[in-house]
Design an enzyme around this catalytic site. Sequence first.
Site, PDB file in Angstrom:
ATOM      1  N   CYS A 163      -6.975   4.021  31.914  1.00 42.77           N
ATOM      2  CA  CYS A 163      -6.696   4.568  30.578  1.00 42.77           C
ATOM      3  C   CYS A 163      -5.460   5.468  30.560  1.00 42.77           C
ATOM      4  CB  CYS A 163      -7.904   5.304  30.020  1.00 42.77           C
ATOM      5  SG  CYS A 163      -8.368   6.744  30.984  1.00 42.77           S
ATOM      6  N   ARG A 192     -10.090  11.280  23.638  1.00 45.09           N
ATOM      7  CA  ARG A 192      -9.865  12.600  24.220  1.00 45.09           C
ATOM      8  C   ARG A 192     -10.466  13.638  23.260  1.00 45.09           C
ATOM      9  NH1 ARG A 192      -4.596   9.928  25.584  1.00 45.09           N
ATOM     10  NH2 ARG A 192      -4.046  10.416  27.759  1.00 45.09           N
ATOM     11  N   LYS A 217      25.672 -19.372  33.013  1.00 46.68           N
ATOM     12  CA  LYS A 217      26.632 -20.234  32.333  1.00 46.68           C
ATOM     13  C   LYS A 217      27.024 -21.412  33.231  1.00 46.68           C
ATOM     14  CE  LYS A 217      29.710 -18.576  29.576  1.00 46.68           C
ATOM     15  NZ  LYS A 217      30.847 -18.027  28.867  1.00 46.68           N
ATOM     16  N   GLY A 220      -7.306   7.439  35.538  1.00 47.83           N
ATOM     17  CA  GLY A 220      -6.418   8.271  34.716  1.00 47.83           C
ATOM     18  C   GLY A 220      -5.101   8.365  35.473  1.00 47.83           C
ATOM     19  N   THR A 221      -4.291   7.345  35.273  1.00 46.27           N
ATOM     20  CA  THR A 221      -3.091   7.233  36.120  1.00 46.27           C
ATOM     21  C   THR A 221      -1.999   8.234  35.742  1.00 46.27           C
ATOM     22  OG1 THR A 221      -2.609   5.327  34.736  1.00 46.27           O
ATOM     23  CG2 THR A 221      -3.351   4.885  36.985  1.00 46.27           C
ATOM     24  N   ASN A 222      -2.163   8.928  34.622  1.00 44.85           N
ATOM     25  CA  ASN A 222      -1.185   9.990  34.313  1.00 44.85           C
ATOM     26  C   ASN A 222      -1.351  11.117  35.325  1.00 44.85           C
ATOM     27  OD1 ASN A 222      -0.641   8.455  32.055  1.00 44.85           O
ATOM     28  ND2 ASN A 222      -1.944   9.676  30.717  1.00 44.85           N
ATOM     29  N   ASP A 223      -2.577  11.600  35.422  1.00 49.27           N
ATOM     30  CA  ASP A 223      -2.819  12.670  36.391  1.00 49.27           C
ATOM     31  C   ASP A 223      -2.729  12.158  37.826  1.00 49.27           C
ATOM     32  OD1 ASP A 223      -3.225  15.280  35.266  1.00 49.27           O
ATOM     33  OD2 ASP A 223      -4.887  14.407  34.143  1.00 49.27           O
ATOM     34  N   HIS A 256      29.239  -9.258  17.911  1.00 50.90           N
ATOM     35  CA  HIS A 256      28.691  -8.477  19.013  1.00 50.90           C
ATOM     36  C   HIS A 256      27.534  -7.592  18.555  1.00 50.90           C
ATOM     37  CE1 HIS A 256      28.681  -4.932  21.699  1.00 50.90           C
ATOM     38  NE2 HIS A 256      28.773  -5.867  22.634  1.00 50.90           N
ATOM     39  N   TYR A 277     -11.020  -3.761  32.452  1.00 56.91           N
ATOM     40  CA  TYR A 277     -10.261  -3.560  31.214  1.00 56.91           C
ATOM     41  C   TYR A 277      -9.074  -2.633  31.427  1.00 56.91           C
ATOM     42  CZ  TYR A 277     -12.555   1.020  30.781  1.00 56.91           C
ATOM     43  OH  TYR A 277     -12.974   2.302  31.006  1.00 56.91           O
ATOM     44  N   GLY A 337      29.265 -10.714  26.219  1.00 54.44           N
ATOM     45  CA  GLY A 337      30.528 -10.002  25.995  1.00 54.44           C
ATOM     46  C   GLY A 337      30.798  -8.853  26.947  1.00 54.44           C
ATOM     47  N   SER A 359     -12.721   5.054  35.335  1.00 58.32           N
ATOM     48  CA  SER A 359     -11.523   4.748  34.554  1.00 58.32           C
ATOM     49  C   SER A 359     -10.366   5.492  35.209  1.00 58.32           C
ATOM     50  CB  SER A 359     -11.701   5.190  33.103  1.00 58.32           C
ATOM     51  OG  SER A 359     -10.523   4.900  32.391  1.00 58.32           O
ATOM     52  N   ARG A 398      36.049 -17.647  32.818  1.00 58.51           N
ATOM     53  CA  ARG A 398      35.006 -16.820  32.199  1.00 58.51           C
ATOM     54  C   ARG A 398      33.991 -16.359  33.221  1.00 58.51           C
ATOM     55  NH1 ARG A 398      34.503 -19.045  26.467  1.00 58.51           N
ATOM     56  NH2 ARG A 398      35.734 -20.918  26.605  1.00 58.51           N
ATOM     57  N   GLU A 437      -8.698  10.351  38.770  1.00 60.84           N
ATOM     58  CA  GLU A 437      -7.337  10.847  38.519  1.00 60.84           C
ATOM     59  C   GLU A 437      -6.921  11.920  39.518  1.00 60.84           C
ATOM     60  OE1 GLU A 437      -7.178  12.310  34.475  1.00 60.84           O
ATOM     61  OE2 GLU A 437      -9.176  13.155  34.602  1.00 60.84           O
ATOM     62  N   ARG A 479     -14.451  11.074  26.506  1.00 57.64           N
ATOM     63  CA  ARG A 479     -14.212  11.957  27.654  1.00 57.64           C
ATOM     64  C   ARG A 479     -14.569  13.394  27.277  1.00 57.64           C
ATOM     65  NH1 ARG A 479      -8.305  12.753  29.840  1.00 57.64           N
ATOM     66  NH2 ARG A 479      -8.167  14.046  27.982  1.00 57.64           N
ATOM     67  N   ARG A 533      22.592 -21.614  26.080  1.00 61.57           N
ATOM     68  CA  ARG A 533      21.688 -20.675  26.759  1.00 61.57           C
ATOM     69  C   ARG A 533      20.507 -20.424  25.829  1.00 61.57           C
ATOM     70  NH1 ARG A 533      25.804 -15.558  26.181  1.00 61.57           N
ATOM     71  NH2 ARG A 533      25.969 -15.673  23.945  1.00 61.57           N
ATOM     72  N   MET A 543      31.473  -8.907  30.267  1.00 58.23           N
ATOM     73  CA  MET A 543      32.498  -9.086  31.300  1.00 58.23           C
ATOM     74  C   MET A 543      33.662  -9.874  30.710  1.00 58.23           C
ATOM     75  SD  MET A 543      30.098  -9.599  34.592  1.00 58.23           S
ATOM     76  CE  MET A 543      29.112 -10.813  33.794  1.00 58.23           C
TER      77      MET A 543
HETATM   78  C1  PEP Z   1      -4.713  10.416  32.679  1.00 60.03           C
HETATM   79  O1  PEP Z   1      -4.618  11.428  33.359  1.00 60.03           O
HETATM   80  O2  PEP Z   1      -4.231   9.334  32.994  1.00 60.03           O
HETATM   81  C2  PEP Z   1      -5.436  10.471  31.396  1.00 60.03           C
HETATM   82  C3  PEP Z   1      -5.646   9.375  30.696  1.00 60.03           C
HETATM   83  O3  PEP Z   1      -5.811  11.688  30.935  1.00 60.03           O
HETATM   84  P1  PEP Z   1      -4.810  12.708  30.223  1.00 60.03           P
HETATM   85  O4  PEP Z   1      -3.541  12.002  29.980  1.00 60.03           O
HETATM   86  O5  PEP Z   1      -5.501  13.140  28.983  1.00 60.03           O
HETATM   87  O6  PEP Z   1      -4.720  13.780  31.244  1.00 60.03           O
HETATM   88 MG    MG Z   2      -5.912  13.128  32.949  1.00 60.09          MG
END
Ligand code: PEP
Ligand code: MG
Length: 885
Positions: free
Chosen positions: A835, A566, A27, A770-773, A460, A855, A106, A768, A97, A749, A622, A341, A108
């Site tokens: 993935c 999967r 502001k 597998g960032t979850n595992d 608001h 990708y 709104g 690829s 203000r 992974e 997979r 703003r 503060m």
């Molecule tokens: C992972 O592990 O990132 C993955 C894509 O495989 P899943 O989630 O099926 O274990």
């Molecule tokens: Mg996995």
Amino acid sequence: MADLKHVYRFGKETDGNRSMRELLGGKGANLAEMCSIGIPVPPGFTISTQACKHTIDNDMEWPEGLREQVNEGVFHVEGEMNKKLGDKEDPLLLSVRSGAAVSMPGMMDTILNLGMNDKVAEALIRKTGNERFVFDSYRRFIDMFGDVVMGVSHEYFEEAITSLKEQSGVQNDTDLTASQLSELTDKYKAIYRKHTGHMFPEDPMEQLELAINAVFKSWNSGRAIKYREISGIKGLIGTGVNVQAMVFGNMSSECATGVCFTRNPSTGERELYGEYLVNAQGEDVVAGIRTPEPISSMKKRIPAVYDELLSYTHKLEDHYKNMQDIEFTVQEGKLFILQTRNGKRTGAAAVRIAVDLVQENIVSKEEAIAELVEAEHIDQLLHPQFENGDVKEKDLIGKGLPASPGAAVGKVVFDSKRAEELAEQGEMVILVRIETSPEDVGGMSSAEGILTSRGGMTSHAAVVARGWGKPCVAGCGDIVINYREHSFTNGDLIIKEGDWISIDGTRGFVIKGQKNMIPPKLSDEYEIFMRWVGEFESMQVRANAETPEDAEMARGLGATGIGLARTEHMFFKDDRVTAMRRMIIAEDEKERREALMELLPYQKEDFIGIFRTMEDLPVTVRLLDPPLHEFLPSEDEEVERVAQELGVTEKLLRIKIEALKEFNPMLGHRGCRLGVTYPEITEMQTRAILEAALELKAEGINAKPEIMIPLVGSVNEFVNQRAVVERTAEKVFSEHKDSIDFLIGTMIEVPRAALVANEIAREADFFSFGTNDLTQMTLGYSRDDATKFIPYYLDNGILGEDPFQTLDQQGVGQLVQMGTELGRAGNPKLKVGICGEHGGDPASIEFCFKLGLNYVSCSPYRVPIAHLSIAKAAIKGVKTSVNQN
Ligand code: PEP
Ligand code: MG
């Protein structure tokens, strides 16, 4: 800190500009900027966010020099206004203000009409001849000051004015006479004295100091902290404090105050859009206390002022290169701009405004993509709407303002805390309030949608809901809300807490019961915008999908391949699970092979469906990944039923279930470990994939399968599975006297796989991540159990972000980087993608872009967001001139 500059003037003399938003708050920076481009802004000064931080950190002790600089600031305002604070002839009144670097509407505190006392009131009456206005301003000041600075609840003051109105038999505040307001001022002073134990402070400089401190403190109020938490606002040090000469929209019927947007914030249409109130103060518009008039009626009522306003809105939009949300006041026919703003907007509006601003040559395509459309906007466009014609007249229980689009269904709740509790228990709720206040942000955030009975498009509830993309119907005067009874009524109809309602924030409908929802249609502007996005992309976006329907949706949303199918998801469908179970309980390889042969046609059929949808786009399939026990029943009755289905004794099935039990299944017999120990599984899946592709080849479809081995941790595992796949392929091709091209790659992974990626890459065609595992194993947080402590970690700053939502770049990210670099060193032709869930998260996508991945792959609905995030990352190096206001 003695020499430090804490105070920055604006007006004819201006010290700041828009680049100083960190220091002055949004502001303050914009007020200074507006002054320098010739917009009529009442003069004032801004106290820096650093001074706020210093004061909070030092037990409310002001930094050295601040007091003197505030005095000089007041002197500056007095000079430019030619009035004096506390003067007995021509007194100056001030507003105080807050304003942080990121807008927190709104959240503060604000104090208006500061400088008022008995003597000043007398002088103002003499000067304006308008006793009513003076006492109205005075009583408002005592109310705000009491509430904000001294913590005397606003309700006490409200009670006093309500009972005075009742006694006088009038409905509106504006109906009270001057002498009634004078009486009310005395009552307010008495309330103040009763609750604080002090007289109301007469000295304007004392009032100012207390007010500045109150704004400093409001930075750390519960609601401000909550808003920052919900909106993900981090890294700010405090709020700026803007002290500005008051101008009045409530002196007479020649005065007005309003809020407008340079374009329609719901649809993006190019029109001046907003609301105003004649003879009112700004707070009346924003708080939704009186329902304002549309700005278009100002054109008829005060045409010259309307035209002037229109010209400033154009100037501001051209200057900031973005749609603006502007507050203005008209005092005795003279227009003042109080704030500008970047306006909050819906997803549909964001895309339309971006496209229009490019076509009007106000911004470049790069600027439009980088600055004007965010992932959340695209997300909103993909929100469900009600089925057409689904709303029948008889179901309509009210119509209000279409404050924030999209459809929502939930159980009615009248209390924000209750809404939070129920949502935590997994209930879908609609928060129903007469009007919302910043106190309600927790409940609003938990609710599926918001319904209010009072307030306009800039109330608001409307502003906050739009910012969050949450459906909201505001100002629905058809319904009468009774908090005590936990119900609302419309005539004879009564809706109680817990009843289901549906709201349509696009049309303003409130509907009884649960309505069906359908996915939204995307606009022509969306198509244009996404085409532009495509021009800046240099990384592919694939989708995680395992059915032809999902694949089709993903293609429609711009996926250029499937990055993860999967296969286990296919085994849960229909009677396939019985064949799968037969395979699992098989006593020997022969039995297992027989059961697998039963599964083969199903698998083939699934792959044919997906390949046909994706045609010549790559499809990564997979091989089987989860621990086998997941396919077996756990409940007693289920065991009995499944045993019958499989034609085995319950006892035998129980023995099998017992044998497959694991203490830590995520680290147990799963992933490629299944294929290594039971190669016939890999053989069957490979055969299904390749035979499906061969069948389609005969139809002229050139399917591009990529076979992906999961959970590889050592090159030997990969080599083992590759050999099984290749052996099977040779067999299938010779049986069919035909062949197709396909790739064999692996998921990365397991942390070890990233560490020895060069070795694995020599054998693999693609990686690829597998960032979850990989997250689970790198942090040692179980994917299934981490919700027990992650919220606590986030609340207490142990984690900045949930690592399962946004990639832990510092830790897991190092493995992704190492895996990519080592992998490409081992195999320069290696294709690399991601993935895990992070493939659809904007910050993680930017990281993958920087690493040069080929990708990202994400769920179908996140495909457009991924495209946008890639284009943003690609453009980031390009300098843009769009202001972040
Ligand atoms: C992972 O592990 O990132 C993955 C894509 O495989 P899943 O989630 O099926 O274990
Ligand atoms: Mg996995």
